[in-house]
Write a protein that holds these residues in place. Structure first.
Motif, short mmCIF file in Angstrom:
data_model
loop_
_atom_site.label_atom_id
_atom_site.label_comp_id
_atom_site.label_asym_id
_atom_site.label_seq_id
_atom_site.Cartn_x
_atom_site.Cartn_y
_atom_site.Cartn_z
N PRO A 1 -24.58 -13.45 -13.10
CA PRO A 1 -24.29 -12.92 -11.79
C PRO A 1 -23.50 -13.87 -10.90
N ALA A 2 -22.97 -13.30 -9.77
CA ALA A 2 -22.20 -13.90 -8.72
C ALA A 2 -23.13 -14.66 -7.94
N ASP A 3 -24.43 -13.91 -7.54
CA ASP A 3 -25.63 -14.47 -6.44
C ASP A 3 -26.85 -13.87 -7.28
N TYR B 1 -26.25 -17.81 -16.72
CA TYR B 1 -25.34 -17.02 -16.21
C TYR B 1 -24.07 -16.93 -17.39
N GLU B 2 -23.42 -15.88 -17.33
CA GLU B 2 -22.37 -15.72 -18.35
C GLU B 2 -20.85 -15.98 -18.01
N ALA C 1 -20.37 -19.09 -8.75
CA ALA C 1 -21.69 -18.36 -8.41
C ALA C 1 -22.30 -19.11 -7.33
N THR C 2 -23.62 -18.54 -6.85
CA THR C 2 -24.29 -19.35 -5.95
C THR C 2 -25.72 -19.05 -6.57
N LEU C 3 -26.35 -20.01 -6.49
CA LEU C 3 -27.77 -20.02 -7.01
C LEU C 3 -28.74 -20.16 -5.68
N ASN D 1 -36.02 -8.01 -17.70
CA ASN D 1 -35.21 -9.14 -18.49
C ASN D 1 -34.01 -9.75 -17.72
N GLY D 2 -33.69 -9.36 -16.70
CA GLY D 2 -32.77 -10.15 -15.57
C GLY D 2 -31.26 -10.02 -16.23
N ASP D 3 -30.93 -8.98 -16.99
CA ASP D 3 -29.49 -9.02 -17.41
C ASP D 3 -28.65 -8.29 -16.61
N ASP D 4 -29.04 -7.85 -15.26
CA ASP D 4 -28.12 -7.03 -14.29
C ASP D 4 -27.89 -5.72 -14.48
N GLN D 5 -29.00 -5.01 -15.53
CA GLN D 5 -28.84 -3.79 -15.94
C GLN D 5 -30.17 -3.24 -16.19
N PHE D 6 -30.34 -2.00 -15.59
CA PHE D 6 -31.75 -1.33 -16.01
C PHE D 6 -31.60 -0.58 -17.44
N SER D 7 -32.13 -0.91 -18.34
CA SER D 7 -31.98 -0.33 -19.78
C SER D 7 -33.36 -0.12 -20.47
#
Length: 526
Positions: free
Chosen positions: A318-320, A331-332, A438-440, A471-477
């Protein structure tokens, strides 16, 4: 774990979660009635799957039924789950019935389906309707695999396959794909030779492809899709044509479209060259010649100015992000627009402030053995990826993952991305349009830490204070529901009840009811 199933019954409109009513009791099954810990004791006895129609026209629908018989009973904190996986995804999936009543719904993009029961029953039946995509081609196959889980026990359900039916075109034609392409001088590109309407398979062919200007586009190589008993193919000395003449030992089966060969063209001077069929002969597996009704060639444009398809953008995702002190964020490294695949790259990610975070691990994907290096600096300040990889063309690719560990103090740091070079599968360098880092942020208010065995911290995707992206993968699944169920008693969850209070109890407390509420939220969002 879970499994797919579908059976005839009354269709519940839409793909959102449906809560069904048990036929005998007349009462709706709910999960939040189970709040006390208990020992799982339900035993899976027999499983079966029935597909009403295993051949469907594109856009057609059928029902699939899964039946699981059991013995003993559920423990007080146990759930009974069926999970289904579809490959490839169906055009639509709709729940029709559950017996006994429970909660169920499809996953994103109709690739999976999850059903959950909290009531004991000797037989669990799930009925589903699946619909093939309207653009499915005759011969396409859709596989259904599933898993049934109770407590710590899981069993695979019987698999099933649905095949797209339809008539193979009566007329037979031959074409080159793509219909047009562009390249810079010195680059190479390929064109596929495709036969449409091969209703009786293909056993042999003899066809000639010519280049109108070999100085612009020279034919330099060819390859046959299937092995040949006799291959008399040859390329003209000046690269102006190729004669594809083969008697196959491994024949092509009947299909709407068949790729029989690929030709390689090298771009020369600037200009345009048309590639066309000078002659075409195609025999079926019995030796009878098809009547070729039409042919379609292709065009190659050679120019020093790169085509827009030859530019790419890279970013860290993720970018932020924000994590608590001591937590980890993954990060990917993502590239967008690699129209010709990726054959190599050289990229470096640098941490702006190592007192805030350090790089601890990194993984590059689809690398060439012995021809790729991943180098992490001793102080965790940077990681460099450099070497050969093997990625096919795609709109977006994930090249690598980078694990970043936050310090025990708060603060913010950048992760800067620089790209020295990135080339396609033919070793031609792309023009990098942008390389975005990105920014952390490390903060005590960042939210809960990663759950057990998870790399990333949960995320609040919609700003409502609840961390649905478990699981913090940027999507709700559906994976978030499963991971939350498996880890609902962990310290990461129990110490952060406000973040996981999906059933909105007051005061916040994480129970099995929150699993039910999260599952309902997932099915309503899909």
């Amino acid at each position: 774990m879970v499994a797919l199933v579908a059976l005839a019954g009354v269709v519940v409109a839409g793909s959102a979660l449906a809560e069904t009513t048990a036929p005998d009791s007349g009462q709706s099954a709910t999960l939040d009635s189970y709040t006390d810990p208990g020992t799982a004791s339900l035993t899976i006895n027999e499983t079966s799957r029935t597909v009403a129609d295993t051949e469907l026209a594109p856009g057609g629908s059928t029902t699939v039924e899964v039946v699981v018989t059991t013995k003993d009973s559920l423990g007080s904190a146990e759930l009974f789950e069926i999970e289904e996986q579809f490959s490839p995804a169906f055009g639509d999936v709709e729940l029709q019935n559950m017996d006994p009543g429970g909660s169920a719904g499809p996953g994103p993009n109709n690739e999976e389906f999850l059903a959950i029961w909290s009531t004991t029953n000797e037989t669990y039946t799930l009925t589903y309707e699946v619909t093939l995509p309207a653009d499915a081609e005759p011969g396409d196959t859709f596989t259904i695999d599933g898993t049934v889980t109770t407590g710590d026990t899981s069993e695979q359900l019987p698999s099933a396959t649905i095949t797209a039916s339809g008539d193979i075109p009566d007329e037979t034609s031959v074409r080159l794909e793509p219909s047009s392409d562009s390249a810079e001088p010195g680059d190479q590109t390929t064109f596929d030779v495709v036969v449409e309407g091969a209703g009786n398979g293909i056993g042999a062919y003899d066809m000639t492809v010519t280049s109108s200007d070999a100085n612009v586009g020279e034919i330099v190589d060819y390859s046959l899709a299937n092995d040949a008993a006799t291959d008399n193919s040859q390329i003209a000395a000046d690269g102006s044509s190729v004669d594809l003449d083969a008697d196959l030992s491994n024949t092509h089966e009947a299909a709407a479209t068949v790729t029989v060969a690929t030709i390689t063209v090298e771009a020369g001077e600037e200009g345009t060259s048309d590639f066309a069929f000078d002659s075409t002969g195609v025999d079926d597996t019995g030796g009878t010649s098809y009547t070729i009704d039409s042919t379609e060639g292709s065009t190659l444009t050679v120019s020093e100015e790169p085509d827009p398809s030859e530019t790419v953008s890279l970013s860290l995702q993720p970018a932020d992000s924000a994590v608590q002190p001591g937590a980890q964020q993954t990060y990917e490294l993502v590239v967008e627009g690699p129209a010709n695949g990726i054959g190599s790259y050289d990229a470096t990610i640098t941490v702006g402030d190592t007192t805030v975070a350090e790089i601890t691990d990194a993984r590059a994907f689809q690398t060439s053995v012995g021809l790729f290096d991943t180098t992490i600096a001793a102080d965790g300040s940077s990681v460099q990826f450099s070497g050969l990889v093997q990625f096919d063309a795609a709109s977006q690719l994930t090249l690598a993952e980078i694990d970043v560990a936050a310090a025990d103090t708060t603060g913010e740091t950048s992760l800067d991305l620089s790209v020295a070079d990135i080339a396609d599968s033919n070793a031609s360098s792309y023009r990098v349009e942008s390389a975005t880092g990105a920014t952390l942020t490390v903060s005590e208010d960042a939210g809960p830490p990663p759950l057990p065995d998870q790399d990333n911290a949960p995320q609040d995707l919609d700003g409502d204070g609840l961390y649905e992206d478990v699981n913090g993968d940027d999507q709700f699944s559906i994976a978030d529901v499963q991971i939350f169920f498996q880890n609902r008693d962990s310290d990461a969850v129990q110490n952060n009840p406000e973040a996981f209070n999906f059933d909105e109890t007051d005061p916040p407390a994480v129970t099995i009811g929150d699993v039910q509420a999260l599952f309902i939220a997932f099915t309503q969002s899909s």
